[in-house]
Design a protein around this motif. Sequence first.
Motif, PDB file in Angstrom:
ATOM      1  N   UNK A 351      16.364  87.462  79.891  1.00 49.54           N
ATOM      2  CA  UNK A 351      16.145  86.308  79.018  1.00 49.54           C
ATOM      3  C   UNK A 351      15.394  86.689  77.746  1.00 49.54           C
ATOM      4  N   UNK A 352      15.161  87.994  77.546  1.00 43.97           N
ATOM      5  CA  UNK A 352      14.451  88.444  76.359  1.00 43.97           C
ATOM      6  C   UNK A 352      15.319  88.551  75.119  1.00 43.97           C
ATOM      7  N   UNK A 353      16.627  88.376  75.268  1.00 42.50           N
ATOM      8  CA  UNK A 353      17.552  88.447  74.136  1.00 42.50           C
ATOM      9  C   UNK A 353      17.824  87.033  73.632  1.00 42.50           C
ATOM     10  N   UNK A 354      17.345  86.714  72.429  1.00 44.61           N
ATOM     11  CA  UNK A 354      17.397  85.317  71.973  1.00 44.61           C
ATOM     12  C   UNK A 354      18.275  85.094  70.742  1.00 44.61           C
ATOM     13  N   UNK A 355      18.421  86.088  69.861  1.00 45.42           N
ATOM     14  CA  UNK A 355      19.302  85.988  68.692  1.00 45.42           C
ATOM     15  C   UNK A 355      19.013  84.760  67.829  1.00 45.42           C
ATOM     16  N   UNK A 356      17.742  84.434  67.699  1.00 46.76           N
ATOM     17  CA  UNK A 356      17.367  83.320  66.843  1.00 46.76           C
ATOM     18  C   UNK A 356      17.710  81.952  67.388  1.00 46.76           C
ATOM     19  N   UNK A 357      18.163  81.887  68.639  1.00 47.50           N
ATOM     20  CA  UNK A 357      18.569  80.601  69.223  1.00 47.50           C
ATOM     21  C   UNK A 357      17.632  80.146  70.326  1.00 47.50           C
ATOM     22  N   UNK A 358      16.488  80.835  70.482  1.00 49.90           N
ATOM     23  CA  UNK A 358      15.584  80.488  71.562  1.00 49.90           C
ATOM     24  C   UNK A 358      16.055  81.075  72.883  1.00 49.90           C
ATOM     25  N   UNK A 359      15.331  80.770  73.932  1.00 49.75           N
ATOM     26  CA  UNK A 359      15.636  81.306  75.254  1.00 49.75           C
ATOM     27  C   UNK A 359      16.966  80.771  75.768  1.00 49.75           C
ATOM     28  N   UNK A 360      17.779  81.654  76.330  1.00 51.91           N
ATOM     29  CA  UNK A 360      19.079  81.235  76.865  1.00 51.91           C
ATOM     30  C   UNK A 360      18.898  80.212  77.984  1.00 51.91           C
ATOM     31  N   UNK A 361      19.912  79.361  78.140  1.00 57.84           N
ATOM     32  CA  UNK A 361      19.884  78.357  79.214  1.00 57.84           C
ATOM     33  C   UNK A 361      20.124  78.997  80.572  1.00 57.84           C
ATOM     34  N   UNK A 362      21.030  79.975  80.586  1.00 54.77           N
ATOM     35  CA  UNK A 362      21.378  80.612  81.850  1.00 54.77           C
ATOM     36  C   UNK A 362      22.167  81.885  81.577  1.00 54.77           C
ATOM     37  N   UNK A 363      22.403  82.646  82.640  1.00 52.53           N
ATOM     38  CA  UNK A 363      23.228  83.853  82.590  1.00 52.53           C
ATOM     39  C   UNK A 363      24.497  83.606  83.392  1.00 52.53           C
ATOM     40  N   UNK A 364      25.566  84.269  82.988  1.00 48.06           N
ATOM     41  CA  UNK A 364      26.803  84.253  83.753  1.00 48.06           C
ATOM     42  C   UNK A 364      27.471  85.616  83.646  1.00 48.06           C
ATOM     43  N   UNK A 365      28.344  85.900  84.602  1.00 47.11           N
ATOM     44  CA  UNK A 365      29.041  87.190  84.619  1.00 47.11           C
ATOM     45  C   UNK A 365      30.545  86.968  84.635  1.00 47.11           C
ATOM     46  N   UNK A 366      31.287  88.042  84.349  1.00 46.69           N
ATOM     47  CA  UNK A 366      32.741  87.974  84.304  1.00 46.69           C
ATOM     48  C   UNK A 366      33.383  88.276  85.650  1.00 46.69           C
TER      49      UNK A 366
END
Length: 411
Positions: A351-366
Amino acid sequence: MLSVHYIQKGLLFHKPLHSIDTLLQKLRDSLAITLVHFYPLAGRFSSQTTENPKSYSVFVDCNNSPGAGFIYATSDLCLADIVGPKYVPLIVHSLFDHHRAVNHDGHTMSLLSVQVTELVDGIFIGLSMNHAMGDGTSFWKFFKSWSEIFQAEESNKNGDLCLKNPPVLQRYIPQGYGPLFRLSYSHPDEFIRPYDSPILKERIFCFSSETIRTLKAKINKVCGTTSISSFQSLTAVIWRCITRARNLPLEQETSCRLSADYRARMYPPLPKDYLGNCVSAVRTAAKAGELMENDIGWAALKVHQVVAEQTSEKVSQMIEKWLKSPFIYHIDRLFEPMSVMMGSSPRFDKYGSEFGMGKALTLRSGYAHKFDGKVTAYPGREGGGSIDLEVCLVPEFMEALESDEEFMTLV
């Protein structure tokens, strides 16, 4: 790793207030700069073969390559379509590039590809990285570095975009070997085995930091120790509960594997920022009856012991054995039916990768690396030691797990 899938993990964000075109340009620019630091990921695979003796070697060509991939896609999906359903919808697989690709496809496909999908009210950044190039540590190192450079571009206009902790690109090659490792094949058809996942139910189960602390304390008290970790404790629970959900014959053996990072376990240790694969799936096993008859501490000790056994001497022996007789991983051969595989790690700063959009809501995988009994660990969004588990089971076993009182009281 040539015959298994790319690593596919992504982050879901609220849609930013500024224009999507601005975000896309900043993502592209920062990705290009990040690839200067991680330049092998912008390459392509190339091969050398000989017939007498028969050999096949793969290396990264960084000169003759069109670079990494960057895709912008749009979808009429909403955030709620992804985070709302009880089970992860299959449409999530379409949020990643290189669907079903195996790592050997890196001869013609990019070794790293980003797909940025604009949803009605959100942004999904899906990253696909060739697993022959790096493990989960390397994958999340790249993701975090990209975000770090993105953020630096936002705040630093003087062009100083050095990484605090750049990747270590120098390859680990044991003395007396390399630089190319020769496999005893003459054509990829001899060792590439595409893998098709069965029909699965995939669900995210969340465990609070308080639950994890309580579980760890309880198990260590039962075992009379303080050395069993939070993740080993949770692994023991999931192994035992999935085995019960499968209703296996008491005499049937069931195994549990965990991904173990060997960087710090080697002597001398490899740098923590080493870019590559330095991981193995360590294995413990028991009869189904033993798991059910003994308490959770018994299973946790077995898990702990197999991790503790991964000394520098054992790692060296494993590497030496592979060098003398190299083999290619195949999912259907490595993982026994009715096994549990704990992949990834809740320690990665996902969750440390934010790209100027704040903390991600969740993670998902392929689509990649999913089979009955595959469990992927994420840090919980709340932090503090909370853990989320992405569990993949055939529908019958998922239904039984959801009825398991021991498991569901922890969720």
